[in-house]
Design an enzyme around this catalytic site. Structure first.
Site, short mmCIF file in Angstrom:
data_model
loop_
_atom_site.label_atom_id
_atom_site.label_comp_id
_atom_site.label_asym_id
_atom_site.label_seq_id
_atom_site.Cartn_x
_atom_site.Cartn_y
_atom_site.Cartn_z
N GLN A 232 0.83 -1.19 0.00
CA GLN A 232 0.00 0.00 0.00
C GLN A 232 0.87 1.25 0.00
OE1 GLN A 232 -3.38 -0.63 2.38
NE2 GLN A 232 -4.12 1.46 2.30
N LEU B 228 0.39 -6.31 1.64
CA LEU B 228 -0.60 -6.84 0.70
C LEU B 228 0.08 -7.44 -0.52
CD1 LEU B 228 -1.54 -5.27 -2.20
CD2 LEU B 228 -1.78 -3.41 -0.57
N HIS C 195 -0.29 -3.59 10.94
CA HIS C 195 0.82 -4.44 11.41
C HIS C 195 1.22 -4.17 12.86
CE1 HIS C 195 1.22 -6.12 7.44
NE2 HIS C 195 1.28 -4.92 6.93
#
Length: 319
Positions: free
Chosen positions: A9, A95, A211
């Protein structure tokens, strides 16, 4: 030896994928399949914006994946290149690990898109807006970042505040580490960073603290979703974010993706481990984010970014 790598991202931008789709029916097919899987006009959003909507986590995650996979598919189908023949490993940043698994055919494209849509929604919903934050510590390695994060938590406790989360989220490269957690703790860490050895600390424009342990509700959601998802053995092993090691067993992949939601992205260690395994060339698909990180981590390695048709044609001359 070669690794195909996939960005995370932050690599999204309005206009992404348009030139590729204009030039290639293979790319158009990828974007169409993702739109159909999600039941939304994601590609139109990628091309036209608005940027605020594209940046929403639930849109940015499948969009970045679609753009990367479209780039790879053009290379494979129009260039006659097989990932299994030309890559020894795959890896992705956050991702991007889903993109890597899709590239290696552990997930099909529609499943990957739906999982990332859900992942984005779950991560956004895990923490109320405004309660979490992330910051980049520049000129700081992981050890220094952990000292800064710990000092922020200790300072708040010393003032009579409650125990807050402030932890290393992304170990990107030797000079860039991202921390994540409660906003008050992250802001305190930013204030302390220079005095504790960082060159600079910058709050990131993100909508949630990714995270870190605050993402546990999202990890639970992904645990349920991945339990129902078909995961095949990848064509080549994937270097997983959470342990910076190569895995190929579907069960291990599932567990790794669940742990990844709350765990640290160990990108620096992953690159070093790939180099140790013999990788000398890294090829980033659909972005120009990981390539400079690789060069800072492993200066002797060859790192290539593949975004445009020209990039694809250049890569075909090298593989």
């Amino acid at each position: 030896m070669r690794a195909f790598i996939f960005p995370g991202q932050g690599s999204q931008a309005v206009g992404m994928g348009k030139a590729l789709a204009d030039a290639s029916p293979v790319a158009r097919e990828v974007f169409g399949e993702v739109d159909e899987a999600l039941g939304q006009h994601l590609f139109r959003l990628m091309v036209e914006g608005p940027a605020d909507d594209l940046t929403l986590t639930e849109n940015a995650q499948p969009a970045i994946m679609a753009n990367a996979i479209a780039t790879l598919r053009v290379l494979e189908r129009e260039g006659g290149v097989s990932l299994a023949d030309k890559a020894d490993y795959v890896a992705g940043h956050s991702l991007g690990e889903y993109s890597a698994l899709c590239a290696a055919q552990a997930f099909d494209l529609s499943t990957t898109a739906r999982l990332l849509k859900l992942r984005g929604q779950a991560m956004q919903a895990a923490v109320p807006v405004g309660e979490g934050a992330m910051a980049a510590l520049l000129g700081a390695d992981r050890d220094k970042a952990e000292v800064i994060a710990g000092a922020a938590v200790d300072a708040i406790l010393a003032e009579g505040g409650e125990q807050l989360v402030c932890t290393v989220a992304n170990d990107n490269d030797p000079s860039q580490v991202v921390i994540s957690g409660h906003r008050a703790a992250i802001e305190r860490a930013v204030a302390l960073a220079k005095d504790l050895g960082a060159k600079r600390a910058v709050l990131l424009p993100v909508s949630a603290p990714f995270h870190c342990p605050l993402m546990q509700p999202a990890a639970d959601a992904m645990d349920a979703a991945l339990a129902d998802a078909r995961i095949g053995a990848p064509l080549v092993p994937v270097f997983a974010n959470v342990d910076a090691a190569a895995i190929a067993d579907p069960g291990a992949i599932r567990a790794s993706l669940v742990a990844q939601v709350t765990g640290m992205v160990r990108w620096r260690e992953s690159v070093l481990a790939m180099v140790e395994a013999g990788v000398t060339q890294f090829v980033e698909f659909g972005g120009k984010v990981l390539t400079p990180m690789v060069k800072r981590i492993a200066p002797d390695a060859d790192a290539i970014s593949v975004v445009t048709m020209d990039d694809i044609e250049d890569l075909l001359k090298k593989v």
